[in-house]
Design a protein around this motif. Sequence first.
Motif, mmCIF file in Angstrom:
data_model
loop_
_atom_site.group_PDB
_atom_site.id
_atom_site.type_symbol
_atom_site.label_atom_id
_atom_site.label_comp_id
_atom_site.label_asym_id
_atom_site.label_seq_id
_atom_site.Cartn_x
_atom_site.Cartn_y
_atom_site.Cartn_z
ATOM 1 N N ARG A 84 0.775 -0.973 0.034
ATOM 2 C CA ARG A 84 0.476 0.029 0.158
ATOM 3 C C ARG A 84 0.610 1.490 -0.110
ATOM 4 O O ARG A 84 1.518 1.363 -0.600
ATOM 5 N N ARG A 121 -17.548 -0.238 2.902
ATOM 6 C CA ARG A 121 -16.974 0.994 3.593
ATOM 7 C C ARG A 121 -17.568 1.059 4.673
ATOM 8 O O ARG A 121 -17.470 2.397 5.990
ATOM 9 N N ASP A 149 -13.227 -0.701 7.652
ATOM 10 C CA ASP A 149 -11.710 0.049 6.775
ATOM 11 C C ASP A 149 -11.473 0.093 5.872
ATOM 12 O O ASP A 149 -10.688 -1.610 6.109
ATOM 13 N N ASP A 150 -9.732 0.211 6.113
ATOM 14 C CA ASP A 150 -8.849 -0.099 5.087
ATOM 15 C C ASP A 150 -8.026 -1.597 5.807
ATOM 16 O O ASP A 150 -7.662 -2.172 5.218
ATOM 17 N N ASP A 151 -7.729 -0.920 7.282
ATOM 18 C CA ASP A 151 -6.785 -2.035 7.697
ATOM 19 C C ASP A 151 -7.317 -3.647 7.657
ATOM 20 O O ASP A 151 -6.740 -4.306 7.582
ATOM 21 N N GLU A 152 -9.141 -3.326 8.119
ATOM 22 C CA GLU A 152 -10.152 -4.511 8.668
ATOM 23 C C GLU A 152 -9.951 -5.411 7.149
ATOM 24 O O GLU A 152 -10.249 -6.276 7.295
ATOM 25 N N VAL A 197 -7.912 -5.843 5.059
ATOM 26 C CA VAL A 197 -6.662 -6.638 4.320
ATOM 27 C C VAL A 197 -6.676 -7.471 5.343
ATOM 28 O O VAL A 197 -6.180 -8.809 5.597
ATOM 29 N N LYS A 198 -6.856 -7.483 6.982
ATOM 30 C CA LYS A 198 -6.429 -8.114 7.641
ATOM 31 C C LYS A 198 -7.586 -9.161 7.795
ATOM 32 O O LYS A 198 -7.023 -10.514 8.158
ATOM 33 N N ASN A 228 -8.802 -6.750 -4.485
ATOM 34 C CA ASN A 228 -8.548 -8.021 -3.881
ATOM 35 C C ASN A 228 -8.940 -9.680 -4.296
ATOM 36 O O ASN A 228 -10.032 -9.381 -4.785
#
Length: 583
Positions: free
Chosen positions: A20, A425, A429-432, A434-435, A532
Amino acid sequence: RPRSLLLASRTRLPTLMLARAVLASLAVAPTASSPASGPRAALASPDPRRVPGSTPRLGARLGTVVRAINRVSTLRVRRAASGAARRGASAMSAAAKAASAPEGPLFLGLDFGTSGARCVAVDARGDAVAETSAKYPPIVDGGKGGDGIPRGGWAEAWRGALWSLLDDLPVEVRERVVSVAVDGTSGTALVVNGDDGSVVYPPMLYNEKRDDAVDAVAAVAPEGHTTRSASSALCKLHSWWFETEGGKKASAKRSVPHGESVPVANPKLLHHADWVAYLLHGVVGVTDHNNALKLGFDPGLGNGENGTGAYPDWILRQPYAAMLPMTCLAPGTVAGACVTTEAKKRFPNAERVRVVAGTTDSVAAFAAARCSDCGDCVTSLGSSLALKLVSETRVDDAAAGVYSHRLCGKWLVGGASNLGGWLLRSHFDDDELVKFTAELRDEPTGVGDDAVKNTILSELDYFPGVLMGFGLSVEEATKRLCSDRPESDAEFLRAILSSVARVEARSYDTLVSMGASHAPKRVFTAGGGAQNDFWSSLRSEAMGGVFVAKSPFTEAAYGTALLARMGHYGYDTYVPSPEEEDA
């Protein structure tokens, strides 16, 4: 401020680590996640480098452009296009010098969006070698982007962006340009003075509705026709005509700023892209098949099995028929020469630069995927879901939100849904994202120690039976998500991704049931959802194993540049042949 970027054309490096944010000064555009193969239309015009009878391949020269925002240099990193996409990453070599592009003609694609404009130059092989971008002036009258008005008005914003895009190209690039094409937002229209091209009424944007014209248009347009929408260019034209008595008086509407609507003796309607192209070739009344679709132009009318295109009689009988742009060209055909005074200032060899008929922004994004076979699809996964499928047959149904564009002898059957990335959204959020995606990717599906990944779709389907169109409101969709939420956040994510994947699958099935000639054979993805790969796997499963991958090229300006290249050579397809790519 506008920026110019030179892209090295042949630099080859090891696999690029797709991270990222790396540095604030770098913007990374990842490559397609996996290759594809298959036949595509052969080039019709002779070319000394072409090998007749060859079997083209799609996905050659997939690339990643790492753009240095404040430098006039970048590295184009090519990735191997064989085998499945590799997960994980390896560090990119820090040292690589930009290779100079070979001498030869260049072709410009200009994309005018809702918040800014972009220019991409490609060479004879279809490689992007230069890029510029320009933002419109700040919004000073309501809303954001296309919902407001920039300082000076939309027309001046587009004019200023055009000259900025070209001025910011290095002179060595402009010297080599031989053709240029423009794309713009579908349904955006302007009324101009037919004598000098000056704008005599504020531009009517793609999302502007003219409800006062719907009944009148519906009374003459065939059932299911795309012009029956309140936001169609024809509804805008009809509304303007009766609002101003055919241009005899200025508009009295409160929403029209004082002085921006003026009487005009010879009014003409142009689309967004038409007017920008007019600033280059200087001829009022030239448009393309795709932009003119929502004005009522029928690309299937005329002589021959599929026709050459014409306005139907029911439009030509209207009082404003003389306002129609009557020179309606197929995208990728020459429209004129760069002869205006301002155009000559930008191109040192303006006498040899041709303006090529462009298209809409969505069709340009499809062309950027470089696919043209029947059964090829492009899905845009942004805040909403948009679909396009290449078909030999045409499908139109305004009530279902389905209509077909003509491109290179085939039909792009398209539809859309408002169920897309906004669902994610609203909850992650972005981090979630990805996780939880990583958790889902690494977990086997099944029962017992020998579980196999025989299915990854969630059993939950929040939108059973939902297809294309915007019948399900944001409130209704949100309520459905909250009605049956799994305890696990990762499983909740899986359920949302699976539900949208099923909407996409059902929508493509519906396009076929409505008359599209081919079911999806491979689906390329644009928009944020393309990043994704787990979602791509879910979507592939929902469609019965159809190949799904990120589109190797996603910029609409790139697709338009391919049309400019097509027009210069007189080809019948925008897709570069493998012989050209390897030259």
